[in-house]
Design a protein around this motif. Structure first.
Motif, short mmCIF file in Angstrom:
data_model
loop_
_atom_site.label_atom_id
_atom_site.label_comp_id
_atom_site.label_asym_id
_atom_site.label_seq_id
_atom_site.Cartn_x
_atom_site.Cartn_y
_atom_site.Cartn_z
N ASN A 491 0.85 -1.19 0.00
CA ASN A 491 0.00 0.00 0.00
C ASN A 491 0.89 1.24 0.00
OD1 ASN A 491 -2.01 1.88 0.25
ND2 ASN A 491 -2.64 1.28 2.31
N ILE A 498 -5.43 7.63 3.33
CA ILE A 498 -6.12 6.61 4.12
C ILE A 498 -7.20 7.26 4.98
CG2 ILE A 498 -5.86 4.86 5.92
CD1 ILE A 498 -4.74 4.00 3.24
N TYR A 556 -3.68 -0.86 7.80
CA TYR A 556 -3.75 -0.49 6.38
C TYR A 556 -2.42 -0.68 5.67
CZ TYR A 556 -8.20 1.09 7.95
OH TYR A 556 -9.47 1.10 8.50
#
Length: 568
Positions: A491, A498, A556
């Motif tokens: 990511n 985010i 994340y």
């Protein structure tokens, strides 16, 4: 009023408190408890039990019960129904008591005062234990006339831990305020939910037609997720999307990865978030969304699948029925190592359990307090709480890629899981455990020798820090010695991106401010691991805030955690 239970020949199972809403899967919102209730009712009516008691509120429920049972009953079987009016629960005595499809028995124990506690048992079952309505009901067990012949069935060891923690705290409160010296709690047996294995037997022809109808080629790989589609109340999809995208990048060009997500959305914004984030984070994966309220589409999904996947990260989950259904369908399953999932899925045998991470107790007390006083509603509370859980996406991606490239391993694990579902979790096996419990409760009640007497600065126990009462859910919790380093391989989005995602922005008010996220992000490097304690001391950020920042960044996939995490 005296009991005549000594001369009663009991039916094998309790009368069922029937309310259609708890057993129907035909509505627009199918919850886990409804799917479980429907599955249980089908199991009972088609078991070797010939007499079923129905405890009913009114004639409307009686008519609905008859209709539901007729629909579920096998054509070669007949069954006798005994209707028990709501104001006459003592008529459940020949059945040994009443089974309630939930854990809150307190008010029913008060009703029993009038009829005599020794006449029948009260039996409940846990589904989600995260709501404060359920927690309050568990707390009230300490204060209400619960008897040793009552029971609450816990569907997993993780649930049992939660129930014990709440009741322990409630007893401490009763000692402090009431001088209580003893309490009587119900029996707390651990009995899993069951699965109807025959529902997941699919012919090769049906499998092929199902894949063709969705546009799946012979050599394509199909990952399936079945369940409610909710990033705040079930499972955040981003870890799954990131793991799949990583695998798709490494896949032969003549193959495609398909992800079928079969469930239902609570509203249009949630639907849009799932679809948009799938396009953003796994553009090389062909994503399909099917209506999980349609049982034919649910069957088609299981028939299409090569691998079942569910990375639950939510404290509402207590057992997890759909991975068990995936096993019954002969699929290898990849699930988060999370509460009830670990009771069904054996790592490296039926599939893989992926490590999950959460925080030490104390870091969600304020969240629990704000919900208690009404500053945030339940959906917001459970969504913010789920932000304190991370799934190891790196391990997930590795395990997933291995299965994608090893058909023999997929078949081996699928065969193992199917055998396990049939031998341990078939409803015919679970019903026998229910019967054994009913017999045990009858014996405890009948052997009681004092029946005449029965005839005439911590949050409250139902508002405890969820990271404490659910502490057995994750694989491990972060500590000062936890080692992390920066990672942007899966990511490459920035923190602010985010924060602005629809599936995250609603919860950012519970995070430390974004400046501290960026300060921490700039401090750590990709080259070496550093401890959380070192980060706190170097940046002059409290260790509690470091924990909160790191768990979000882990969630994340902006950080990497050292594989052999050791807690203090």
């Amino acid at each position: 009023m005296s009991s005549s239970s000594e001369n009663i020949k009991y039916h094998p199972l309790w009368a069922l408190f029937y309310e259609n809403e708890g057993f129907s899967i035909s509505g627009n919102r199918i919850m886990g408890r409804q799917a479980a209730g429907h599955s249980y009712l089908k199991a009972v009516v088609n078991s070797d039990i010939n007499d079923i008691g129905l405890y009913l509120r009114n004639n409307q429920q009686k008519d609905l019960a008859k209709s539901d049972i007729k629909t579920l009953l096998n054509p070669d079987k007949s069954i006798n129904l005994t209707n028990i009016p709501y104001n006459q629960p003592f008529l459940s005595e020949p059945f040994g008591g009443i089974f309630y499809p939930g854990p809150n028995l307190s008010k029913y124990s008060e009703i029993r005062y009038y009829h005599g506690h020794s006449r029948y048992s009260l039996v409940g079952i846990t589904h989600t234990t995260a709501s404060h309505q359920v927690m309050t009901g568990l707390k009230e067990l300490v204060y209400y006339p619960i008897m040793p012949w009552d029971a609450i069935i816990c569907t997993s060891d993780a649930v049992l831990n939660t129930v014990n923690r709440i009741t322990e705290q409630a007893y401490e409160e009763a000692q402090l305020t009431l001088g209580a010296s003893k309490i009587t709690l119900p029996q707390l047996p651990v009995i899993p939910l069951g699965v109807h294995n025959n529902e997941f037997e699919f012919s090769d022809s049906f499998k092929n037609k199902s894949r063709e109808s969705i546009g799946i080629s012979k050599d394509d790989i199909v990952i399936i997720y079945v369940g409610r589609l909710s990033f705040h109340a079930k499972a955040h999809p981003l870890p799954m999307y990131l793991a799949l995208e990583q695998c798709a990048k490494n896949l032969d060009k003549d193959k495609k990865i398909h992800l079928i997500q079969t469930g239902w959305f609570a509203n249009e914004p949630i639907k849009q978030a799932f679809e948009d984030e799938a396009k953003t984070f796994c553009p090389n994966v062909k994503c399909h969304f099917l209506d999980g309220k349609n049982q034919d589409l649910k069957a088609k999904t299981f028939a299409c699948g090569d691998i079942f996947m569910s990375l639950s990260d939510n404290f509402q989950e207590t057992f997890g029925l759909t991975p068990l259904e995936g096993m019954a369908a002969g699929l290898p399953v990849i699930v988060s190592d999370w509460n009830g999932y670990r009771s069904t899925v054996r790592n490296n045998i039926d599939g893989y359990t992926i490590p999950s991470y959460s925080l030490e107790k104390g870091l969600a007390e304020e969240l629990a307090y704000n919900h208690m006083v009404g500053l945030i509603d339940y959906d917001t509370y459970i969504g913010m709480l789920s932000q304190k859980v991370a799934i190891d996406v790196h391990t997930c991606s590795e395990r997933l890629e291995y299965l994608i490239n090893n058909k023999e391993k997929r078949l081996e694990m699928g065969k193992n899981g199917k055998k396990r579902a049939q031998s341990l979790f078939g409803w015919e096996k679970i019903i026998e455990q229910y019967k054994d419990l009913a017999s045990e409760l009858n014996s405890i009640r009948d052997s009681f020798n004092n029946k005449e007497k029965l005839l005439y600065q911590n949050l409250p126990s139902d508002r405890l820090d969820p990271l404490e009462i659910f502490s057995s859910y994750p694989t491990s919790v972060l500590s000062k010695k936890t080692l992390i380093k920066k990672d942007n391989n899966l990511n490459n989005k920035q923190i602010v991106e985010i924060f602005n995602l629809a599936s995250v922005s609603y919860a950012t008010q519970s995070f430390p401010n974004i400046e501290k996220f960026e300060l921490l992000s700039n401090y750590i490097s990709k080259e070496k691991f550093v401890t959380l304690d070192e980060i706190s001391n170097s940046l002059n950020i409290s260790i509690d805030e470091v924990y909160e920042i790191v768990i979000v960044m882990l969630k994340y996939c902006l950080l990497k955690i050292q594989e052999d995490v050791e807690n203090e």
